[in-house]
Design a protein around this motif. Structure first.
Motif, PDB file in Angstrom:
ATOM      1  N   ASP A 120       3.074  -0.851  16.820  1.00 40.12           N
ATOM      2  CA  ASP A 120       2.607   0.321  16.128  1.00 40.12           C
ATOM      3  C   ASP A 120       2.038   1.387  17.133  1.00 40.12           C
ATOM      4  N   GLU A 121       2.950   2.399  17.461  1.00 43.08           N
ATOM      5  CA  GLU A 121       2.462   3.257  18.479  1.00 43.08           C
ATOM      6  C   GLU A 121       1.756   2.913  19.618  1.00 43.08           C
ATOM      7  N   PRO A 122       2.271   2.117  20.454  1.00 44.40           N
ATOM      8  CA  PRO A 122       1.489   1.384  21.450  1.00 44.40           C
ATOM      9  C   PRO A 122       1.258   2.299  22.500  1.00 44.40           C
ATOM     10  N   PRO A 178       7.833  11.556  10.506  1.00 49.16           N
ATOM     11  CA  PRO A 178       6.409  12.604  10.655  1.00 49.16           C
ATOM     12  C   PRO A 178       5.259  11.620  10.372  1.00 49.16           C
ATOM     13  N   SER A 179       4.014  12.001  10.785  1.00 42.23           N
ATOM     14  CA  SER A 179       2.904  11.465  10.264  1.00 42.23           C
ATOM     15  C   SER A 179       2.653  11.315   8.862  1.00 42.23           C
ATOM     16  N   GLY A 180       2.194  10.091   8.385  1.00 38.42           N
ATOM     17  CA  GLY A 180       1.964   9.705   6.993  1.00 38.42           C
ATOM     18  C   GLY A 180       3.152   9.369   6.336  1.00 38.42           C
ATOM     19  N   SER A 181       4.230   9.136   6.872  1.00 39.82           N
ATOM     20  CA  SER A 181       5.497   8.810   6.355  1.00 39.82           C
ATOM     21  C   SER A 181       5.476   7.393   5.895  1.00 39.82           C
ATOM     22  N   GLY A 182       4.665   6.580   6.443  1.00 37.27           N
ATOM     23  CA  GLY A 182       4.586   5.203   6.011  1.00 37.27           C
ATOM     24  C   GLY A 182       5.079   4.151   7.040  1.00 37.27           C
ATOM     25  N   LYS A 183       5.311   4.601   8.452  1.00 36.27           N
ATOM     26  CA  LYS A 183       5.863   3.645   9.217  1.00 36.27           C
ATOM     27  C   LYS A 183       4.823   2.403   9.619  1.00 36.27           C
ATOM     28  N   SER A 184       3.550   3.009   9.707  1.00 40.76           N
ATOM     29  CA  SER A 184       2.838   1.910   9.862  1.00 40.76           C
ATOM     30  C   SER A 184       2.501   0.926   8.931  1.00 40.76           C
ATOM     31  N   THR A 185       2.593   1.551   7.721  1.00 41.20           N
ATOM     32  CA  THR A 185       2.366   0.623   6.430  1.00 41.20           C
ATOM     33  C   THR A 185       3.523  -0.067   6.241  1.00 41.20           C
ATOM     34  N   MET A 186       4.669   0.197   6.699  1.00 41.56           N
ATOM     35  CA  MET A 186       5.943  -0.709   6.617  1.00 41.56           C
ATOM     36  C   MET A 186       5.531  -1.974   7.540  1.00 41.56           C
TER      37      MET A 186
HETATM   38  N1  LIG Z   1      -5.772   2.131   3.139  1.00 42.01           N
HETATM   39  C1  LIG Z   1      -5.108   3.194   2.729  1.00 42.01           C
HETATM   40  N2  LIG Z   1      -5.283   3.586   1.438  1.00 42.01           N
HETATM   41  C2  LIG Z   1      -4.886   4.674   1.019  1.00 42.01           C
HETATM   42  N3  LIG Z   1      -4.050   5.352   1.643  1.00 42.01           N
HETATM   43  C3  LIG Z   1      -3.441   5.150   2.861  1.00 42.01           C
HETATM   44  C4  LIG Z   1      -4.275   4.003   3.454  1.00 42.01           C
HETATM   45  N4  LIG Z   1      -3.526   3.918   4.583  1.00 42.01           N
HETATM   46  C5  LIG Z   1      -2.719   4.826   4.746  1.00 42.01           C
HETATM   47  N5  LIG Z   1      -2.729   5.452   3.502  1.00 42.01           N
HETATM   48  C6  LIG Z   1      -1.623   6.725   3.244  1.00 42.01           C
HETATM   49  O1  LIG Z   1      -0.450   6.262   3.175  1.00 42.01           O
HETATM   50  C7  LIG Z   1       0.440   7.157   3.965  1.00 42.01           C
HETATM   51  C8  LIG Z   1       1.085   6.443   4.961  1.00 42.01           C
HETATM   52  O2  LIG Z   1       0.249   5.881   6.036  1.00 42.01           O
HETATM   53  P1  LIG Z   1       0.737   5.436   7.290  1.00 42.01           P
HETATM   54  O3  LIG Z   1      -0.431   5.082   8.081  1.00 42.01           O
HETATM   55  O4  LIG Z   1       1.663   4.421   7.126  1.00 42.01           O
HETATM   56  O5  LIG Z   1       1.634   6.677   7.952  1.00 42.01           O
HETATM   57  P2  LIG Z   1       2.300   6.732   9.322  1.00 42.01           P
HETATM   58  O6  LIG Z   1       3.736   6.816   9.313  1.00 42.01           O
HETATM   59  O7  LIG Z   1       2.176   5.322  10.265  1.00 42.01           O
HETATM   60  O8  LIG Z   1       1.677   7.876  10.003  1.00 42.01           O
HETATM   61  P3  LIG Z   1       1.364   8.194  11.773  1.00 42.01           P
HETATM   62  O9  LIG Z   1       2.297   8.473  12.460  1.00 42.01           O
HETATM   63  O10 LIG Z   1       0.168   9.267  11.468  1.00 42.01           O
HETATM   64  O11 LIG Z   1       0.347   7.031  12.030  1.00 42.01           O
HETATM   65  C9  LIG Z   1      -0.300   8.320   4.432  1.00 42.01           C
HETATM   66  O12 LIG Z   1      -0.170   9.359   3.556  1.00 42.01           O
HETATM   67  C10 LIG Z   1      -1.736   7.794   4.304  1.00 42.01           C
HETATM   68  O13 LIG Z   1      -2.536   8.606   4.073  1.00 42.01           O
END
Ligand SMILES: Nc1ncnc2c1ncn2[C@@H]1O[C@H](COP(=O)(O)OP(=O)(O)OP(=O)(O)O)[C@@H](O)[C@H]1O
Ligand SMILES: [Mg+2]
Lengths: 256, 366
Positions: free
Chosen positions: A174-176, A48-56
């Motif tokens: 990342d979600e290309p 789901p959105s916000g689960s941290g995929k991009s961050t990882m």
């Molecule tokens: N620079 C930042 N500072 C603070 N919080 C952040 C930052 N970037 C992301 N977050 C938070 O970290 C969490 C994970 O974000 P991330 O972008 O990794 O999610 P995602 O799984 O890629 O979501 P999506 O599918 O919407 O892209 C989210 O709750 C987001 O609000």
């Protein structure tokens, strides 16, 4: 297992995340991530959105910094050492949701910039390589246009070609396709499928379940900063184990 | 029942709504009675203003002669400007040495043309000439060494001094401003603090006081025996002052560049300086062109403030002429002339910036 034993066991791995944690301020965004990606393996990450995929995946090439645990890419451990970071970034290509092409440079210049300045390749050679990859993504005729003059799908294919020009061993996506109109999605996916068929190590964050079924060796499901489930695609889609995975799958398959 | 269109509509030329000049006039200037009245009033006012200015400065003006008595017409007495032309242009630069200034002008004009225009394919050589070799040549030429007679800077003046002040400050302010802007966004706290401190301090005080401090206080900080030329002190003051402004202009441009650009550059393995120099700054500077040129124009006109520390720039030289007892009562001519000179240079910069913006436009034209 001791650290040394762990490294030993997977010395052949392309990417290893071991007990990795990350915080944004007080927010514990990634929790105890353990993931090993073999060479040539294709991984699809969903959740789901916000689960941290991009961050990882952004941690893997140090666009984000992790605070605990280990990240080992191509045998090099990511630390604050700038040299190592640069070394890893040269080997790891990344494709972004919003393309991030350089608007002041032509398509060809976008593709030759890094090879010339980072790899120090002679200009003619860089141009030849760039044209080769632009042909592969099927837009050699756009080489002298500016990104602003291309369609979204074309821009994303340029972005893929731009990464490939550095001859990376690993590609992160990342979600290309999620910023693209439906009729442009398949042209980008086709490019990625052909890349996968050539044996590129890939981590792809996407909600394109069709893509996952065709090319993924393994599907990873993330929720609330954790890897909840990982399995080969058939198993993942037909027989999900965790409740959260089931819920997620029912939602996206329902919408599709 | 489905309705299907089978035939393709033929291609047509765009509709002709405005035929020729009359059509344009009718549509834009006389479309209704209010717009017609406004047009006529505006033309009347413009005509009144322009005609008196033109008759004052051209039709009724006096161009020939050598003394004030030759000015018999009702318009401007340009004889005054002409008679003191040498001083207006060069100050007290010795007459026999003025060719050195002229050579400087010619070389500068050639260098500027090659760097700014599109005539050269590679700008590398002209840029090296203009930014490295030319300043050295000018320094030698203007102040005198290698056998050239020494001309103290206290003898420099007029338009020459104004141009020296403006070009040196611009030359220093842009790069320094870029460095300050990058420093202000740096992740290193000490660097950031120094840059923020400098910018806020300098930007918060009037240029006049900066000039005054540079003139009076700088020598106090210098070790015994180190003596700074008055012109150099004014140059330091002006350059630092404009650099602080430039830094904020550039920072605005930097902030407008999406984060993804830096991330894409980094992910390709480009380091900080490469990413900045090849990706971020070219875009940031491009969108800042109007603001940068605006700062240049402001700076150019601010050079007139150096009269406060006793330098004779164009304005002060021309003004000084009005107190000459042979030429009393010609203040209007003096100010109109100075205004025209400044306008020519500032308008030139403005046009160049528009041309450059258009040239660099790689926009979203599909
Ligand atoms: N620079 C930042 N500072 C603070 N919080 C952040 C930052 N970037 C992301 N977050 C938070 O970290 C969490 C994970 O974000 P991330 O972008 O990794 O999610 P995602 O799984 O890629 O979501 P999506 O599918 O919407 O892209 C989210 O709750 C987001 O609000
Ligand atoms: Mg994301």
């Amino acid at each position: 297992m001791s650290e040394a034993a762990m490294k030993q066991a997977d010395s052949n791995a392309a990417i290893q995340l071991v007990g990795m944690h990350k915080w944004y301020g007080d927010f514990h965004v990634l929790r105890d991530i353990n993931l090993t990606v073999e060479r040539g393996e294709r991984i699809v990450v969903c959740g789901p959105s916000g689960s941290g995929k991009s961050t990882m995946i952004r941690c893997i090439n140090r666009l984000e910094e992790h605070q605990q645990g280990q990240i080992i890419v191509d045998g090099i451990e990511l630390t604050n050492d700038v040299k190592k970071i640069d070394e890893i970034r040269r080997e790891v290509g990344m494709v972004f949701q919003h393309f991030n092409l350089f608007p002041h440079l032509t398509v060809l210049e976008n593709c030759t910039l890094a090879p010339i300045w980072v790899r120090k390749i002679p200009k003619e050679e860089a141009i030849a390589t760039a044209m080769k990859y632009l042909e592969r993504v099927k837009i050699p005729e756009q080489a002298n246009k500016y990104p602003g003059q291309l369609s979204g799908g074309q821009q994303q294919r340029v972005a893929i070609a731009r990464s490939l020009c550095m001859n990376p061993r690993i590609m992160l996506f990342d979600e290309p396709t999620s910023a693209l109109d439906p009729e442009m999605i398949s042209e980008v996916l086709d490019t990625m499928i052909s890349l996968a068929e050539e044996g590129m190590t890939m981590i792809v964050v996407t909600h394109e379940m069709g893509f996952a079924k065709t090319v993924a060796d393994r599907v990873i499901f993330m929720d609330a900063g954790e890897i909840i489930e990982q399995a080969p695609p058939e198993e993942f889609f037909d027989n999900p184990q965790s409740e959260r995975t089931k819920l997620f799958l029912s939602q996206i398959l329902h919408n599709a | 029942m489905a309705i299907v269109k089978t035939e393709r509509h033929p291609e047509m030329p765009p509709p002709v709504t405005q035929t020729g000049v009359i059509g344009w006039l009718r549509q834009n200037l006389f479309s209704n009675w209010l717009s017609s009245v406004l047009t006529i009033v505006a033309i009347y006012i413009a005509w009144q203003a322009m005609s008196s200015l033109i008759s004052y400065s051209f039709i009724n003006a006096n161009f020939v002669g050598a003394t004030k008595e030759d000015c018999t017409g009702t318009g401007a007495c340009w004889v005054f400007i002409k008679a003191r032309f040498g001083q207006n242009m060069y100050g007290f630069y010795p007459e026999d040495e003025r060719w050195r200034v002229n050579i400087g002008y010619v070389l500068g004009a050639v260098g500027l043309f090659l760097v700014l225009s599109d005539t050269m394919k590679s700008k590398k050589l002209p840029a090296i000439f203009l930014f490295v070799i030319y300043p050295v040549i000018c320094f030698v030429l203007f102040s005198g060494s290698f056998g050239l007679e020494v001309v103290e800077t206290s003898e420099w003046g007029g338009l020459f001094l104004t141009l020296v002040l403006a070009s040196v400050s611009i030359f220093v302010a842009l790069p320094l401003g870029i460095v300050l802007a990058l420093g202000r966004r740096s992740e290193m706290p000490v660097v950031r603090m120094i840059c923020v401190g400098f910018i806020e301090l300098v930007r918060g005080v009037p240029l006049i006081s900066v000039l005054f401090m540079a003139s009076v206080m700088l020598p106090l900080f210098m070790p015994e025996g180190v003596h700074f030329d008055k012109l150099v002190r004014a140059l330091v003051g002006m350059s630092l002052f404009s650099a602080a402004y430039m830094a904020e202009v550039v920072r605005g441009g930097l902030q407008a560049i999406p984060k993804g650009q830096m991330e894409a550059a980094n992910s390709l393995g480009l380091g900080y300086w490469q990413s900045m120099g090849l990706i971020i700054l070219p875009q940031a500077l491009k969108i800042s062109i109007p603001a940068i040129v605006n700062t240049f124009i402001g700076l150019f006109k601010d050079t007139t403030l150096v009269s406060i520390v006793g330098l004779l720039d164009l304005l002060s030289v021309v003004k000084a002429g009005t107190t000459d007892k042979n030429w009393l009562g010609l203040a209007t001519e003096a100010y109109v002339f100075v205004a025209a000179m400044f306008w020519v240079f500032c308008f030139g910069m403005s046009r160049y910036s528009i041309w450059l913006e258009n040239k660099l436009h790689t926009g979203h034209k599909r």
